[in-house]
Design a protein around this motif. Structure first.
Motif, short mmCIF file in Angstrom:
data_model
loop_
_atom_site.label_atom_id
_atom_site.label_comp_id
_atom_site.label_asym_id
_atom_site.label_seq_id
_atom_site.Cartn_x
_atom_site.Cartn_y
_atom_site.Cartn_z
N THR A 1 39.64 41.34 31.22
CA THR A 1 40.99 40.84 31.51
C THR A 1 41.98 41.36 30.49
O THR A 1 43.07 41.83 30.85
N LYS B 1 45.19 43.76 31.27
CA LYS B 1 46.56 43.38 30.93
C LYS B 1 47.19 44.44 30.03
O LYS B 1 48.35 44.82 30.23
N LYS C 1 50.49 46.77 30.89
CA LYS C 1 51.64 46.80 30.00
C LYS C 1 51.94 48.22 29.50
O LYS C 1 53.08 48.53 29.14
N VAL D 1 53.02 42.24 32.85
CA VAL D 1 52.25 41.05 33.20
C VAL D 1 53.23 39.88 33.29
O VAL D 1 54.11 39.73 32.44
N PHE E 1 45.64 36.58 36.56
CA PHE E 1 47.00 36.88 36.14
C PHE E 1 47.70 37.67 37.23
O PHE E 1 47.07 38.21 38.14
N PHE F 1 50.96 40.62 37.97
CA PHE F 1 51.84 41.61 37.34
C PHE F 1 52.95 41.97 38.31
O PHE F 1 52.87 41.71 39.50
#
Length: 137
Positions: free
Chosen positions: A102, A106, A110, A117, A126, A128
């Motif tokens: 994870t 992420k 980014k 995110v 999550f 995005f």
């Protein structure tokens, strides 16, 4: 398990006043067969409300700990076997791999111009989004 790994997880369990029950789908992160779930109650007094009783059944008194009534014992046995065979150490190890993945995902999102995110997720789920209106995702 995420909390045991040192991640800052907000309290969401019986440590929070007002939480009276917690449900868990063991077939998701518990590696149990589909359809295996459980509900935990803060105390025995609350648990008594989950029982279903029907006194007019032609076969006599019918009482079940769920609305579903009778259910196969195989799922219960396989869930127990999954939980016991993997154990706490196994679940912590699996969770570490999941959180490492994870965190890498992420970071990768980014690193892409125009993507970010959403929020500050603390667990494995999550979302995005595009920060560039010309980027259609």
């Amino acid at each position: 398990w995420i909390e045991k790994l040192g991640y800052p997880v907000p309290k969401f369990d019986f440590r929070v006043n007002g939480v009276t029950s917690i449900t868990a789908d063991c077939h998701k992160y518990g590696y149990a067969p589909k359809g295996a779930s459980c509900v935990l109650y803060r105390n025995e007094q609350l648990r008594r409300y989950m029982y279903y009783a029907y006194v007019e059944w032609p076969g006599g008194l019918y009482v079940s700990p769920s609305m579903a009534g009778s259910r196969p014992g195989a799922n219960i046995a396989m869930t127990w076997a999954s939980l016991v065979s993997i154990g706490q150490d196994g679940y912590v190890e699996i969770t570490k791999k999941m959180m490492d993945t994870t965190d890498a995902m992420k970071a990768g999102i980014k690193a892409i111009d125009g993507l970010d995110v959403v929020g500050e997720p603390v667990m494995s789920g999550f979302a995005f989004q595009s920060t560039d209106p010309s980027l259609n995702i």
